[in-house]
Design an enzyme around this catalytic site. Structure first.
Site, PDB file in Angstrom:
ATOM      1  N   ARG A   1       0.660  -1.241   0.005  1.00 24.35           N
ATOM      2  CA  ARG A   1       0.037   0.047   0.031  1.00 24.35           C
ATOM      3  C   ARG A   1       0.828   1.351  -0.145  1.00 24.35           C
ATOM      4  O   ARG A   1       0.700   2.201  -0.664  1.00 24.35           O
ATOM      5  CB  ARG A   1      -1.021  -0.039   1.165  1.00 24.35           C
ATOM      6  CG  ARG A   1      -1.967   0.879   1.285  1.00 24.35           C
ATOM      7  CD  ARG A   1      -3.094   1.191   2.262  1.00 24.35           C
ATOM      8  NE  ARG A   1      -3.711  -0.365   2.590  1.00 24.35           N
ATOM      9  CZ  ARG A   1      -4.438  -0.926   1.660  1.00 24.35           C
ATOM     10  NH1 ARG A   1      -4.962  -0.144   0.452  1.00 24.35           N
ATOM     11  NH2 ARG A   1      -4.756  -2.134   1.903  1.00 24.35           N
TER      12      ARG A   1
ATOM     13  N   LEU B   1     -12.087   2.939   6.143  1.00 23.58           N
ATOM     14  CA  LEU B   1     -12.999   2.810   4.921  1.00 23.58           C
ATOM     15  C   LEU B   1     -14.250   3.249   5.108  1.00 23.58           C
ATOM     16  O   LEU B   1     -14.996   3.340   5.961  1.00 23.58           O
ATOM     17  CB  LEU B   1     -13.407   1.119   5.099  1.00 23.58           C
ATOM     18  CG  LEU B   1     -14.377   0.477   3.843  1.00 23.58           C
ATOM     19  CD1 LEU B   1     -13.618   0.858   2.616  1.00 23.58           C
ATOM     20  CD2 LEU B   1     -14.756  -0.707   4.288  1.00 23.58           C
TER      21      LEU B   1
ATOM     22  N   ASN C   1     -14.470  11.134  -1.426  1.00 21.24           N
ATOM     23  CA  ASN C   1     -14.704  10.038  -2.132  1.00 21.24           C
ATOM     24  C   ASN C   1     -16.474  10.103  -2.554  1.00 21.24           C
ATOM     25  O   ASN C   1     -17.054  10.843  -1.569  1.00 21.24           O
ATOM     26  CB  ASN C   1     -14.703   8.885  -1.420  1.00 21.24           C
ATOM     27  CG  ASN C   1     -14.844   7.620  -1.725  1.00 21.24           C
ATOM     28  OD1 ASN C   1     -15.049   7.152  -3.042  1.00 21.24           O
ATOM     29  ND2 ASN C   1     -15.438   6.699  -0.927  1.00 21.24           N
TER      30      ASN C   1
ATOM     31  N   HIS D   1     -19.854   7.195  -2.445  1.00 25.31           N
ATOM     32  CA  HIS D   1     -20.254   5.947  -1.971  1.00 25.31           C
ATOM     33  C   HIS D   1     -21.587   5.731  -2.015  1.00 25.31           C
ATOM     34  O   HIS D   1     -22.391   6.627  -1.737  1.00 25.31           O
ATOM     35  CB  HIS D   1     -19.756   5.816  -0.603  1.00 25.31           C
ATOM     36  CG  HIS D   1     -20.218   4.258   0.194  1.00 25.31           C
ATOM     37  ND1 HIS D   1     -19.312   3.272  -0.277  1.00 25.31           N
ATOM     38  CD2 HIS D   1     -21.058   3.873   0.648  1.00 25.31           C
ATOM     39  CE1 HIS D   1     -19.768   2.193   0.111  1.00 25.31           C
ATOM     40  NE2 HIS D   1     -20.722   2.525   0.952  1.00 25.31           N
TER      41      HIS D   1
ATOM     42  N   GLU E   1     -25.722  10.081  -7.580  1.00 26.02           N
ATOM     43  CA  GLU E   1     -24.134  10.187  -7.412  1.00 26.02           C
ATOM     44  C   GLU E   1     -23.639  11.411  -8.415  1.00 26.02           C
ATOM     45  O   GLU E   1     -22.933  12.258  -8.283  1.00 26.02           O
ATOM     46  CB  GLU E   1     -23.349   8.867  -7.723  1.00 26.02           C
ATOM     47  CG  GLU E   1     -23.483   7.817  -6.735  1.00 26.02           C
ATOM     48  CD  GLU E   1     -22.995   6.536  -7.346  1.00 26.02           C
ATOM     49  OE1 GLU E   1     -21.752   6.839  -7.392  1.00 26.02           O
ATOM     50  OE2 GLU E   1     -23.487   5.413  -6.749  1.00 26.02           O
TER      51      GLU E   1
ATOM     52  N   MET F   1     -11.217   1.456  -5.889  1.00 21.52           N
ATOM     53  CA  MET F   1     -11.531   0.508  -4.873  1.00 21.52           C
ATOM     54  C   MET F   1     -10.380   0.027  -4.245  1.00 21.52           C
ATOM     55  O   MET F   1      -9.853  -1.101  -4.099  1.00 21.52           O
ATOM     56  CB  MET F   1     -12.350  -0.764  -5.732  1.00 21.52           C
ATOM     57  CG  MET F   1     -13.332  -0.500  -6.519  1.00 21.52           C
ATOM     58  SD  MET F   1     -14.587   0.472  -5.474  1.00 21.52           S
ATOM     59  CE  MET F   1     -15.946  -0.276  -5.556  1.00 21.52           C
ATOM     60  N   ARG F   2      -9.707   1.035  -3.399  1.00 25.41           N
ATOM     61  CA  ARG F   2      -8.846   0.909  -2.613  1.00 25.41           C
ATOM     62  C   ARG F   2      -8.475   1.716  -1.746  1.00 25.41           C
ATOM     63  O   ARG F   2      -8.799   2.917  -1.683  1.00 25.41           O
ATOM     64  CB  ARG F   2      -7.234   1.063  -3.384  1.00 25.41           C
ATOM     65  CG  ARG F   2      -6.961  -0.169  -4.301  1.00 25.41           C
ATOM     66  CD  ARG F   2      -5.267   0.255  -4.918  1.00 25.41           C
ATOM     67  NE  ARG F   2      -4.203   0.276  -3.962  1.00 25.41           N
ATOM     68  CZ  ARG F   2      -3.513  -0.757  -3.613  1.00 25.41           C
ATOM     69  NH1 ARG F   2      -3.812  -1.676  -4.009  1.00 25.41           N
ATOM     70  NH2 ARG F   2      -2.268  -0.402  -2.458  1.00 25.41           N
TER      71      ARG F   2
HETATM   72  C1  GAR Z   1     -19.994   3.867  -7.835  1.00 24.61           C
HETATM   73  O1  GAR Z   1     -21.280   3.595  -7.670  1.00 24.61           O
HETATM   74  C2  GAR Z   1     -19.377   4.392  -6.664  1.00 24.61           C
HETATM   75  O2  GAR Z   1     -20.411   5.178  -5.655  1.00 24.61           O
HETATM   76  C3  GAR Z   1     -18.832   3.460  -5.974  1.00 24.61           C
HETATM   77  O3  GAR Z   1     -18.419   2.684  -7.300  1.00 24.61           O
HETATM   78  C4  GAR Z   1     -19.031   3.062  -8.570  1.00 24.61           C
HETATM   79  C5  GAR Z   1     -18.184   3.722  -9.455  1.00 24.61           C
HETATM   80  O4  GAR Z   1     -19.169   3.673 -10.615  1.00 24.61           O
HETATM   81  N1  GAR Z   1     -17.856   3.335  -4.940  1.00 24.61           N
HETATM   82  C6  GAR Z   1     -17.644   2.590  -3.837  1.00 24.61           C
HETATM   83  O5  GAR Z   1     -18.615   1.763  -3.620  1.00 24.61           O
HETATM   84  C7  GAR Z   1     -16.563   3.213  -3.071  1.00 24.61           C
HETATM   85  N2  GAR Z   1     -16.749   2.325  -1.752  1.00 24.61           N
HETATM   86  P1  GAR Z   1     -18.111   4.694 -11.641  1.00 24.61           P
HETATM   87  O6  GAR Z   1     -16.922   3.964 -12.092  1.00 24.61           O
HETATM   88  O7  GAR Z   1     -19.018   4.636 -12.858  1.00 24.61           O
HETATM   89  O8  GAR Z   1     -18.139   6.049 -11.205  1.00 24.61           O
END
Ligand code: GAR
Length: 203
Positions: free
Chosen positions: A63, A142, A105, A107, A172, A88-89
């Site tokens: 990391r 997290l 971020n 979520h 989002e 996703m890290r």
């Molecule tokens: C989105 O739904 C975002 O909220 C989620 O991954 C997706 C990415 O979509 N993030 C997480 O779950 C973070 N913990 P995208 O690549 O189309 O933006």
């Protein structure tokens, strides 16, 4: 404000940010898009739009060592604000220290409910009637860190993970550019965990 956007996949939130900038709803510039996966769909969006991009593969890397490479790249592009968009890290404490209160971020749940992977599935399986999405500042834990903007999305009886995720995703795409613009306008003041948002046009 110069943005560094970190992605791992599809990149639709990155695209929403780029669209908001193009429509002049967001006064910022995407300095660099960094993906930890070479196959991330979001990279094609960056290529098509002529936005600088860089793949820094994370597989098999420690990391701290990985984060060091990313910090270096962000510095080269003089990034002011780091936006995780489906990245996703977990980030190390030294990454957070390098950009204090300057990492955001998105979520797909109303945090602190349903952190981690598959937040939409978690919400559906738990049986909540309302879920949504959250933009928050990032710390080394997290899906933690002060909450900046949230949007609620109702769960309907015949929802599947796919239909619910799609409705949340629309929100989002609204709240992420909005939260970044709040940072640009310096309208966010932190009181402990609480982000106090100054009214528009207030002194
Ligand atoms: C989105 O739904 C975002 O909220 C989620 O991954 C997706 C990415 O979509 N993030 C997480 O779950 C973070 N913990 P995208 O690549 O189309 O933006």
């Amino acid at each position: 404000m110069r943005l560094g956007i970190l992605i791992s996949g599809r990149g639709s939130n990155f695209e929403a940010i780029a669209n908001a900038i193009a429509r002049r709803k967001l006064e910022a510039e995407i300095a660099i898009v960094i993906s930890n996966r070479a196959t991330a769909g979001g990279l094609d969006i960056a290529r098509m739009r002529g936005i600088p991009l860089r793949v820094i593969e994370s597989r098999g890397m420690e990391r701290e060592a990985y984060d060091k490479l990313v910090i270096q790249e962000l510095r080269i592009h003089e990034v002011d604000l780091v936006c995780l968009a489906g990245f996703m890290r977990l980030l190390s404490a030294s990454f957070i220290e390098a950009f204090p209160n300057r990492v955001m971020n998105i979520h797909p749940s109303l945090l602190p409910a349903f952190p981690g992977l598959d937040a939409q599935r978690q919400a559906l399986e738990f049986g909540v009637k309302i879920t949504g999405c959250t933009v928050h500042l990032v710390d080394e834990f997290l899906d933690s860190g002060p909450i900046l903007v949230q949007s609620a999305v109702p769960v309907v009886d015949d929802d599947t993970v796919e239909t619910l995720s799609a409705r949340i995703l629309l929100q989002e795409h609204v709240i992420y550019p909005k939260a970044i613009q709040l940072m640009v306008e310096r309208r966010i003041k932190l009181q402990g965990r609480r982000a106090i948002i100054r009214e528009e046009d207030a002194e």
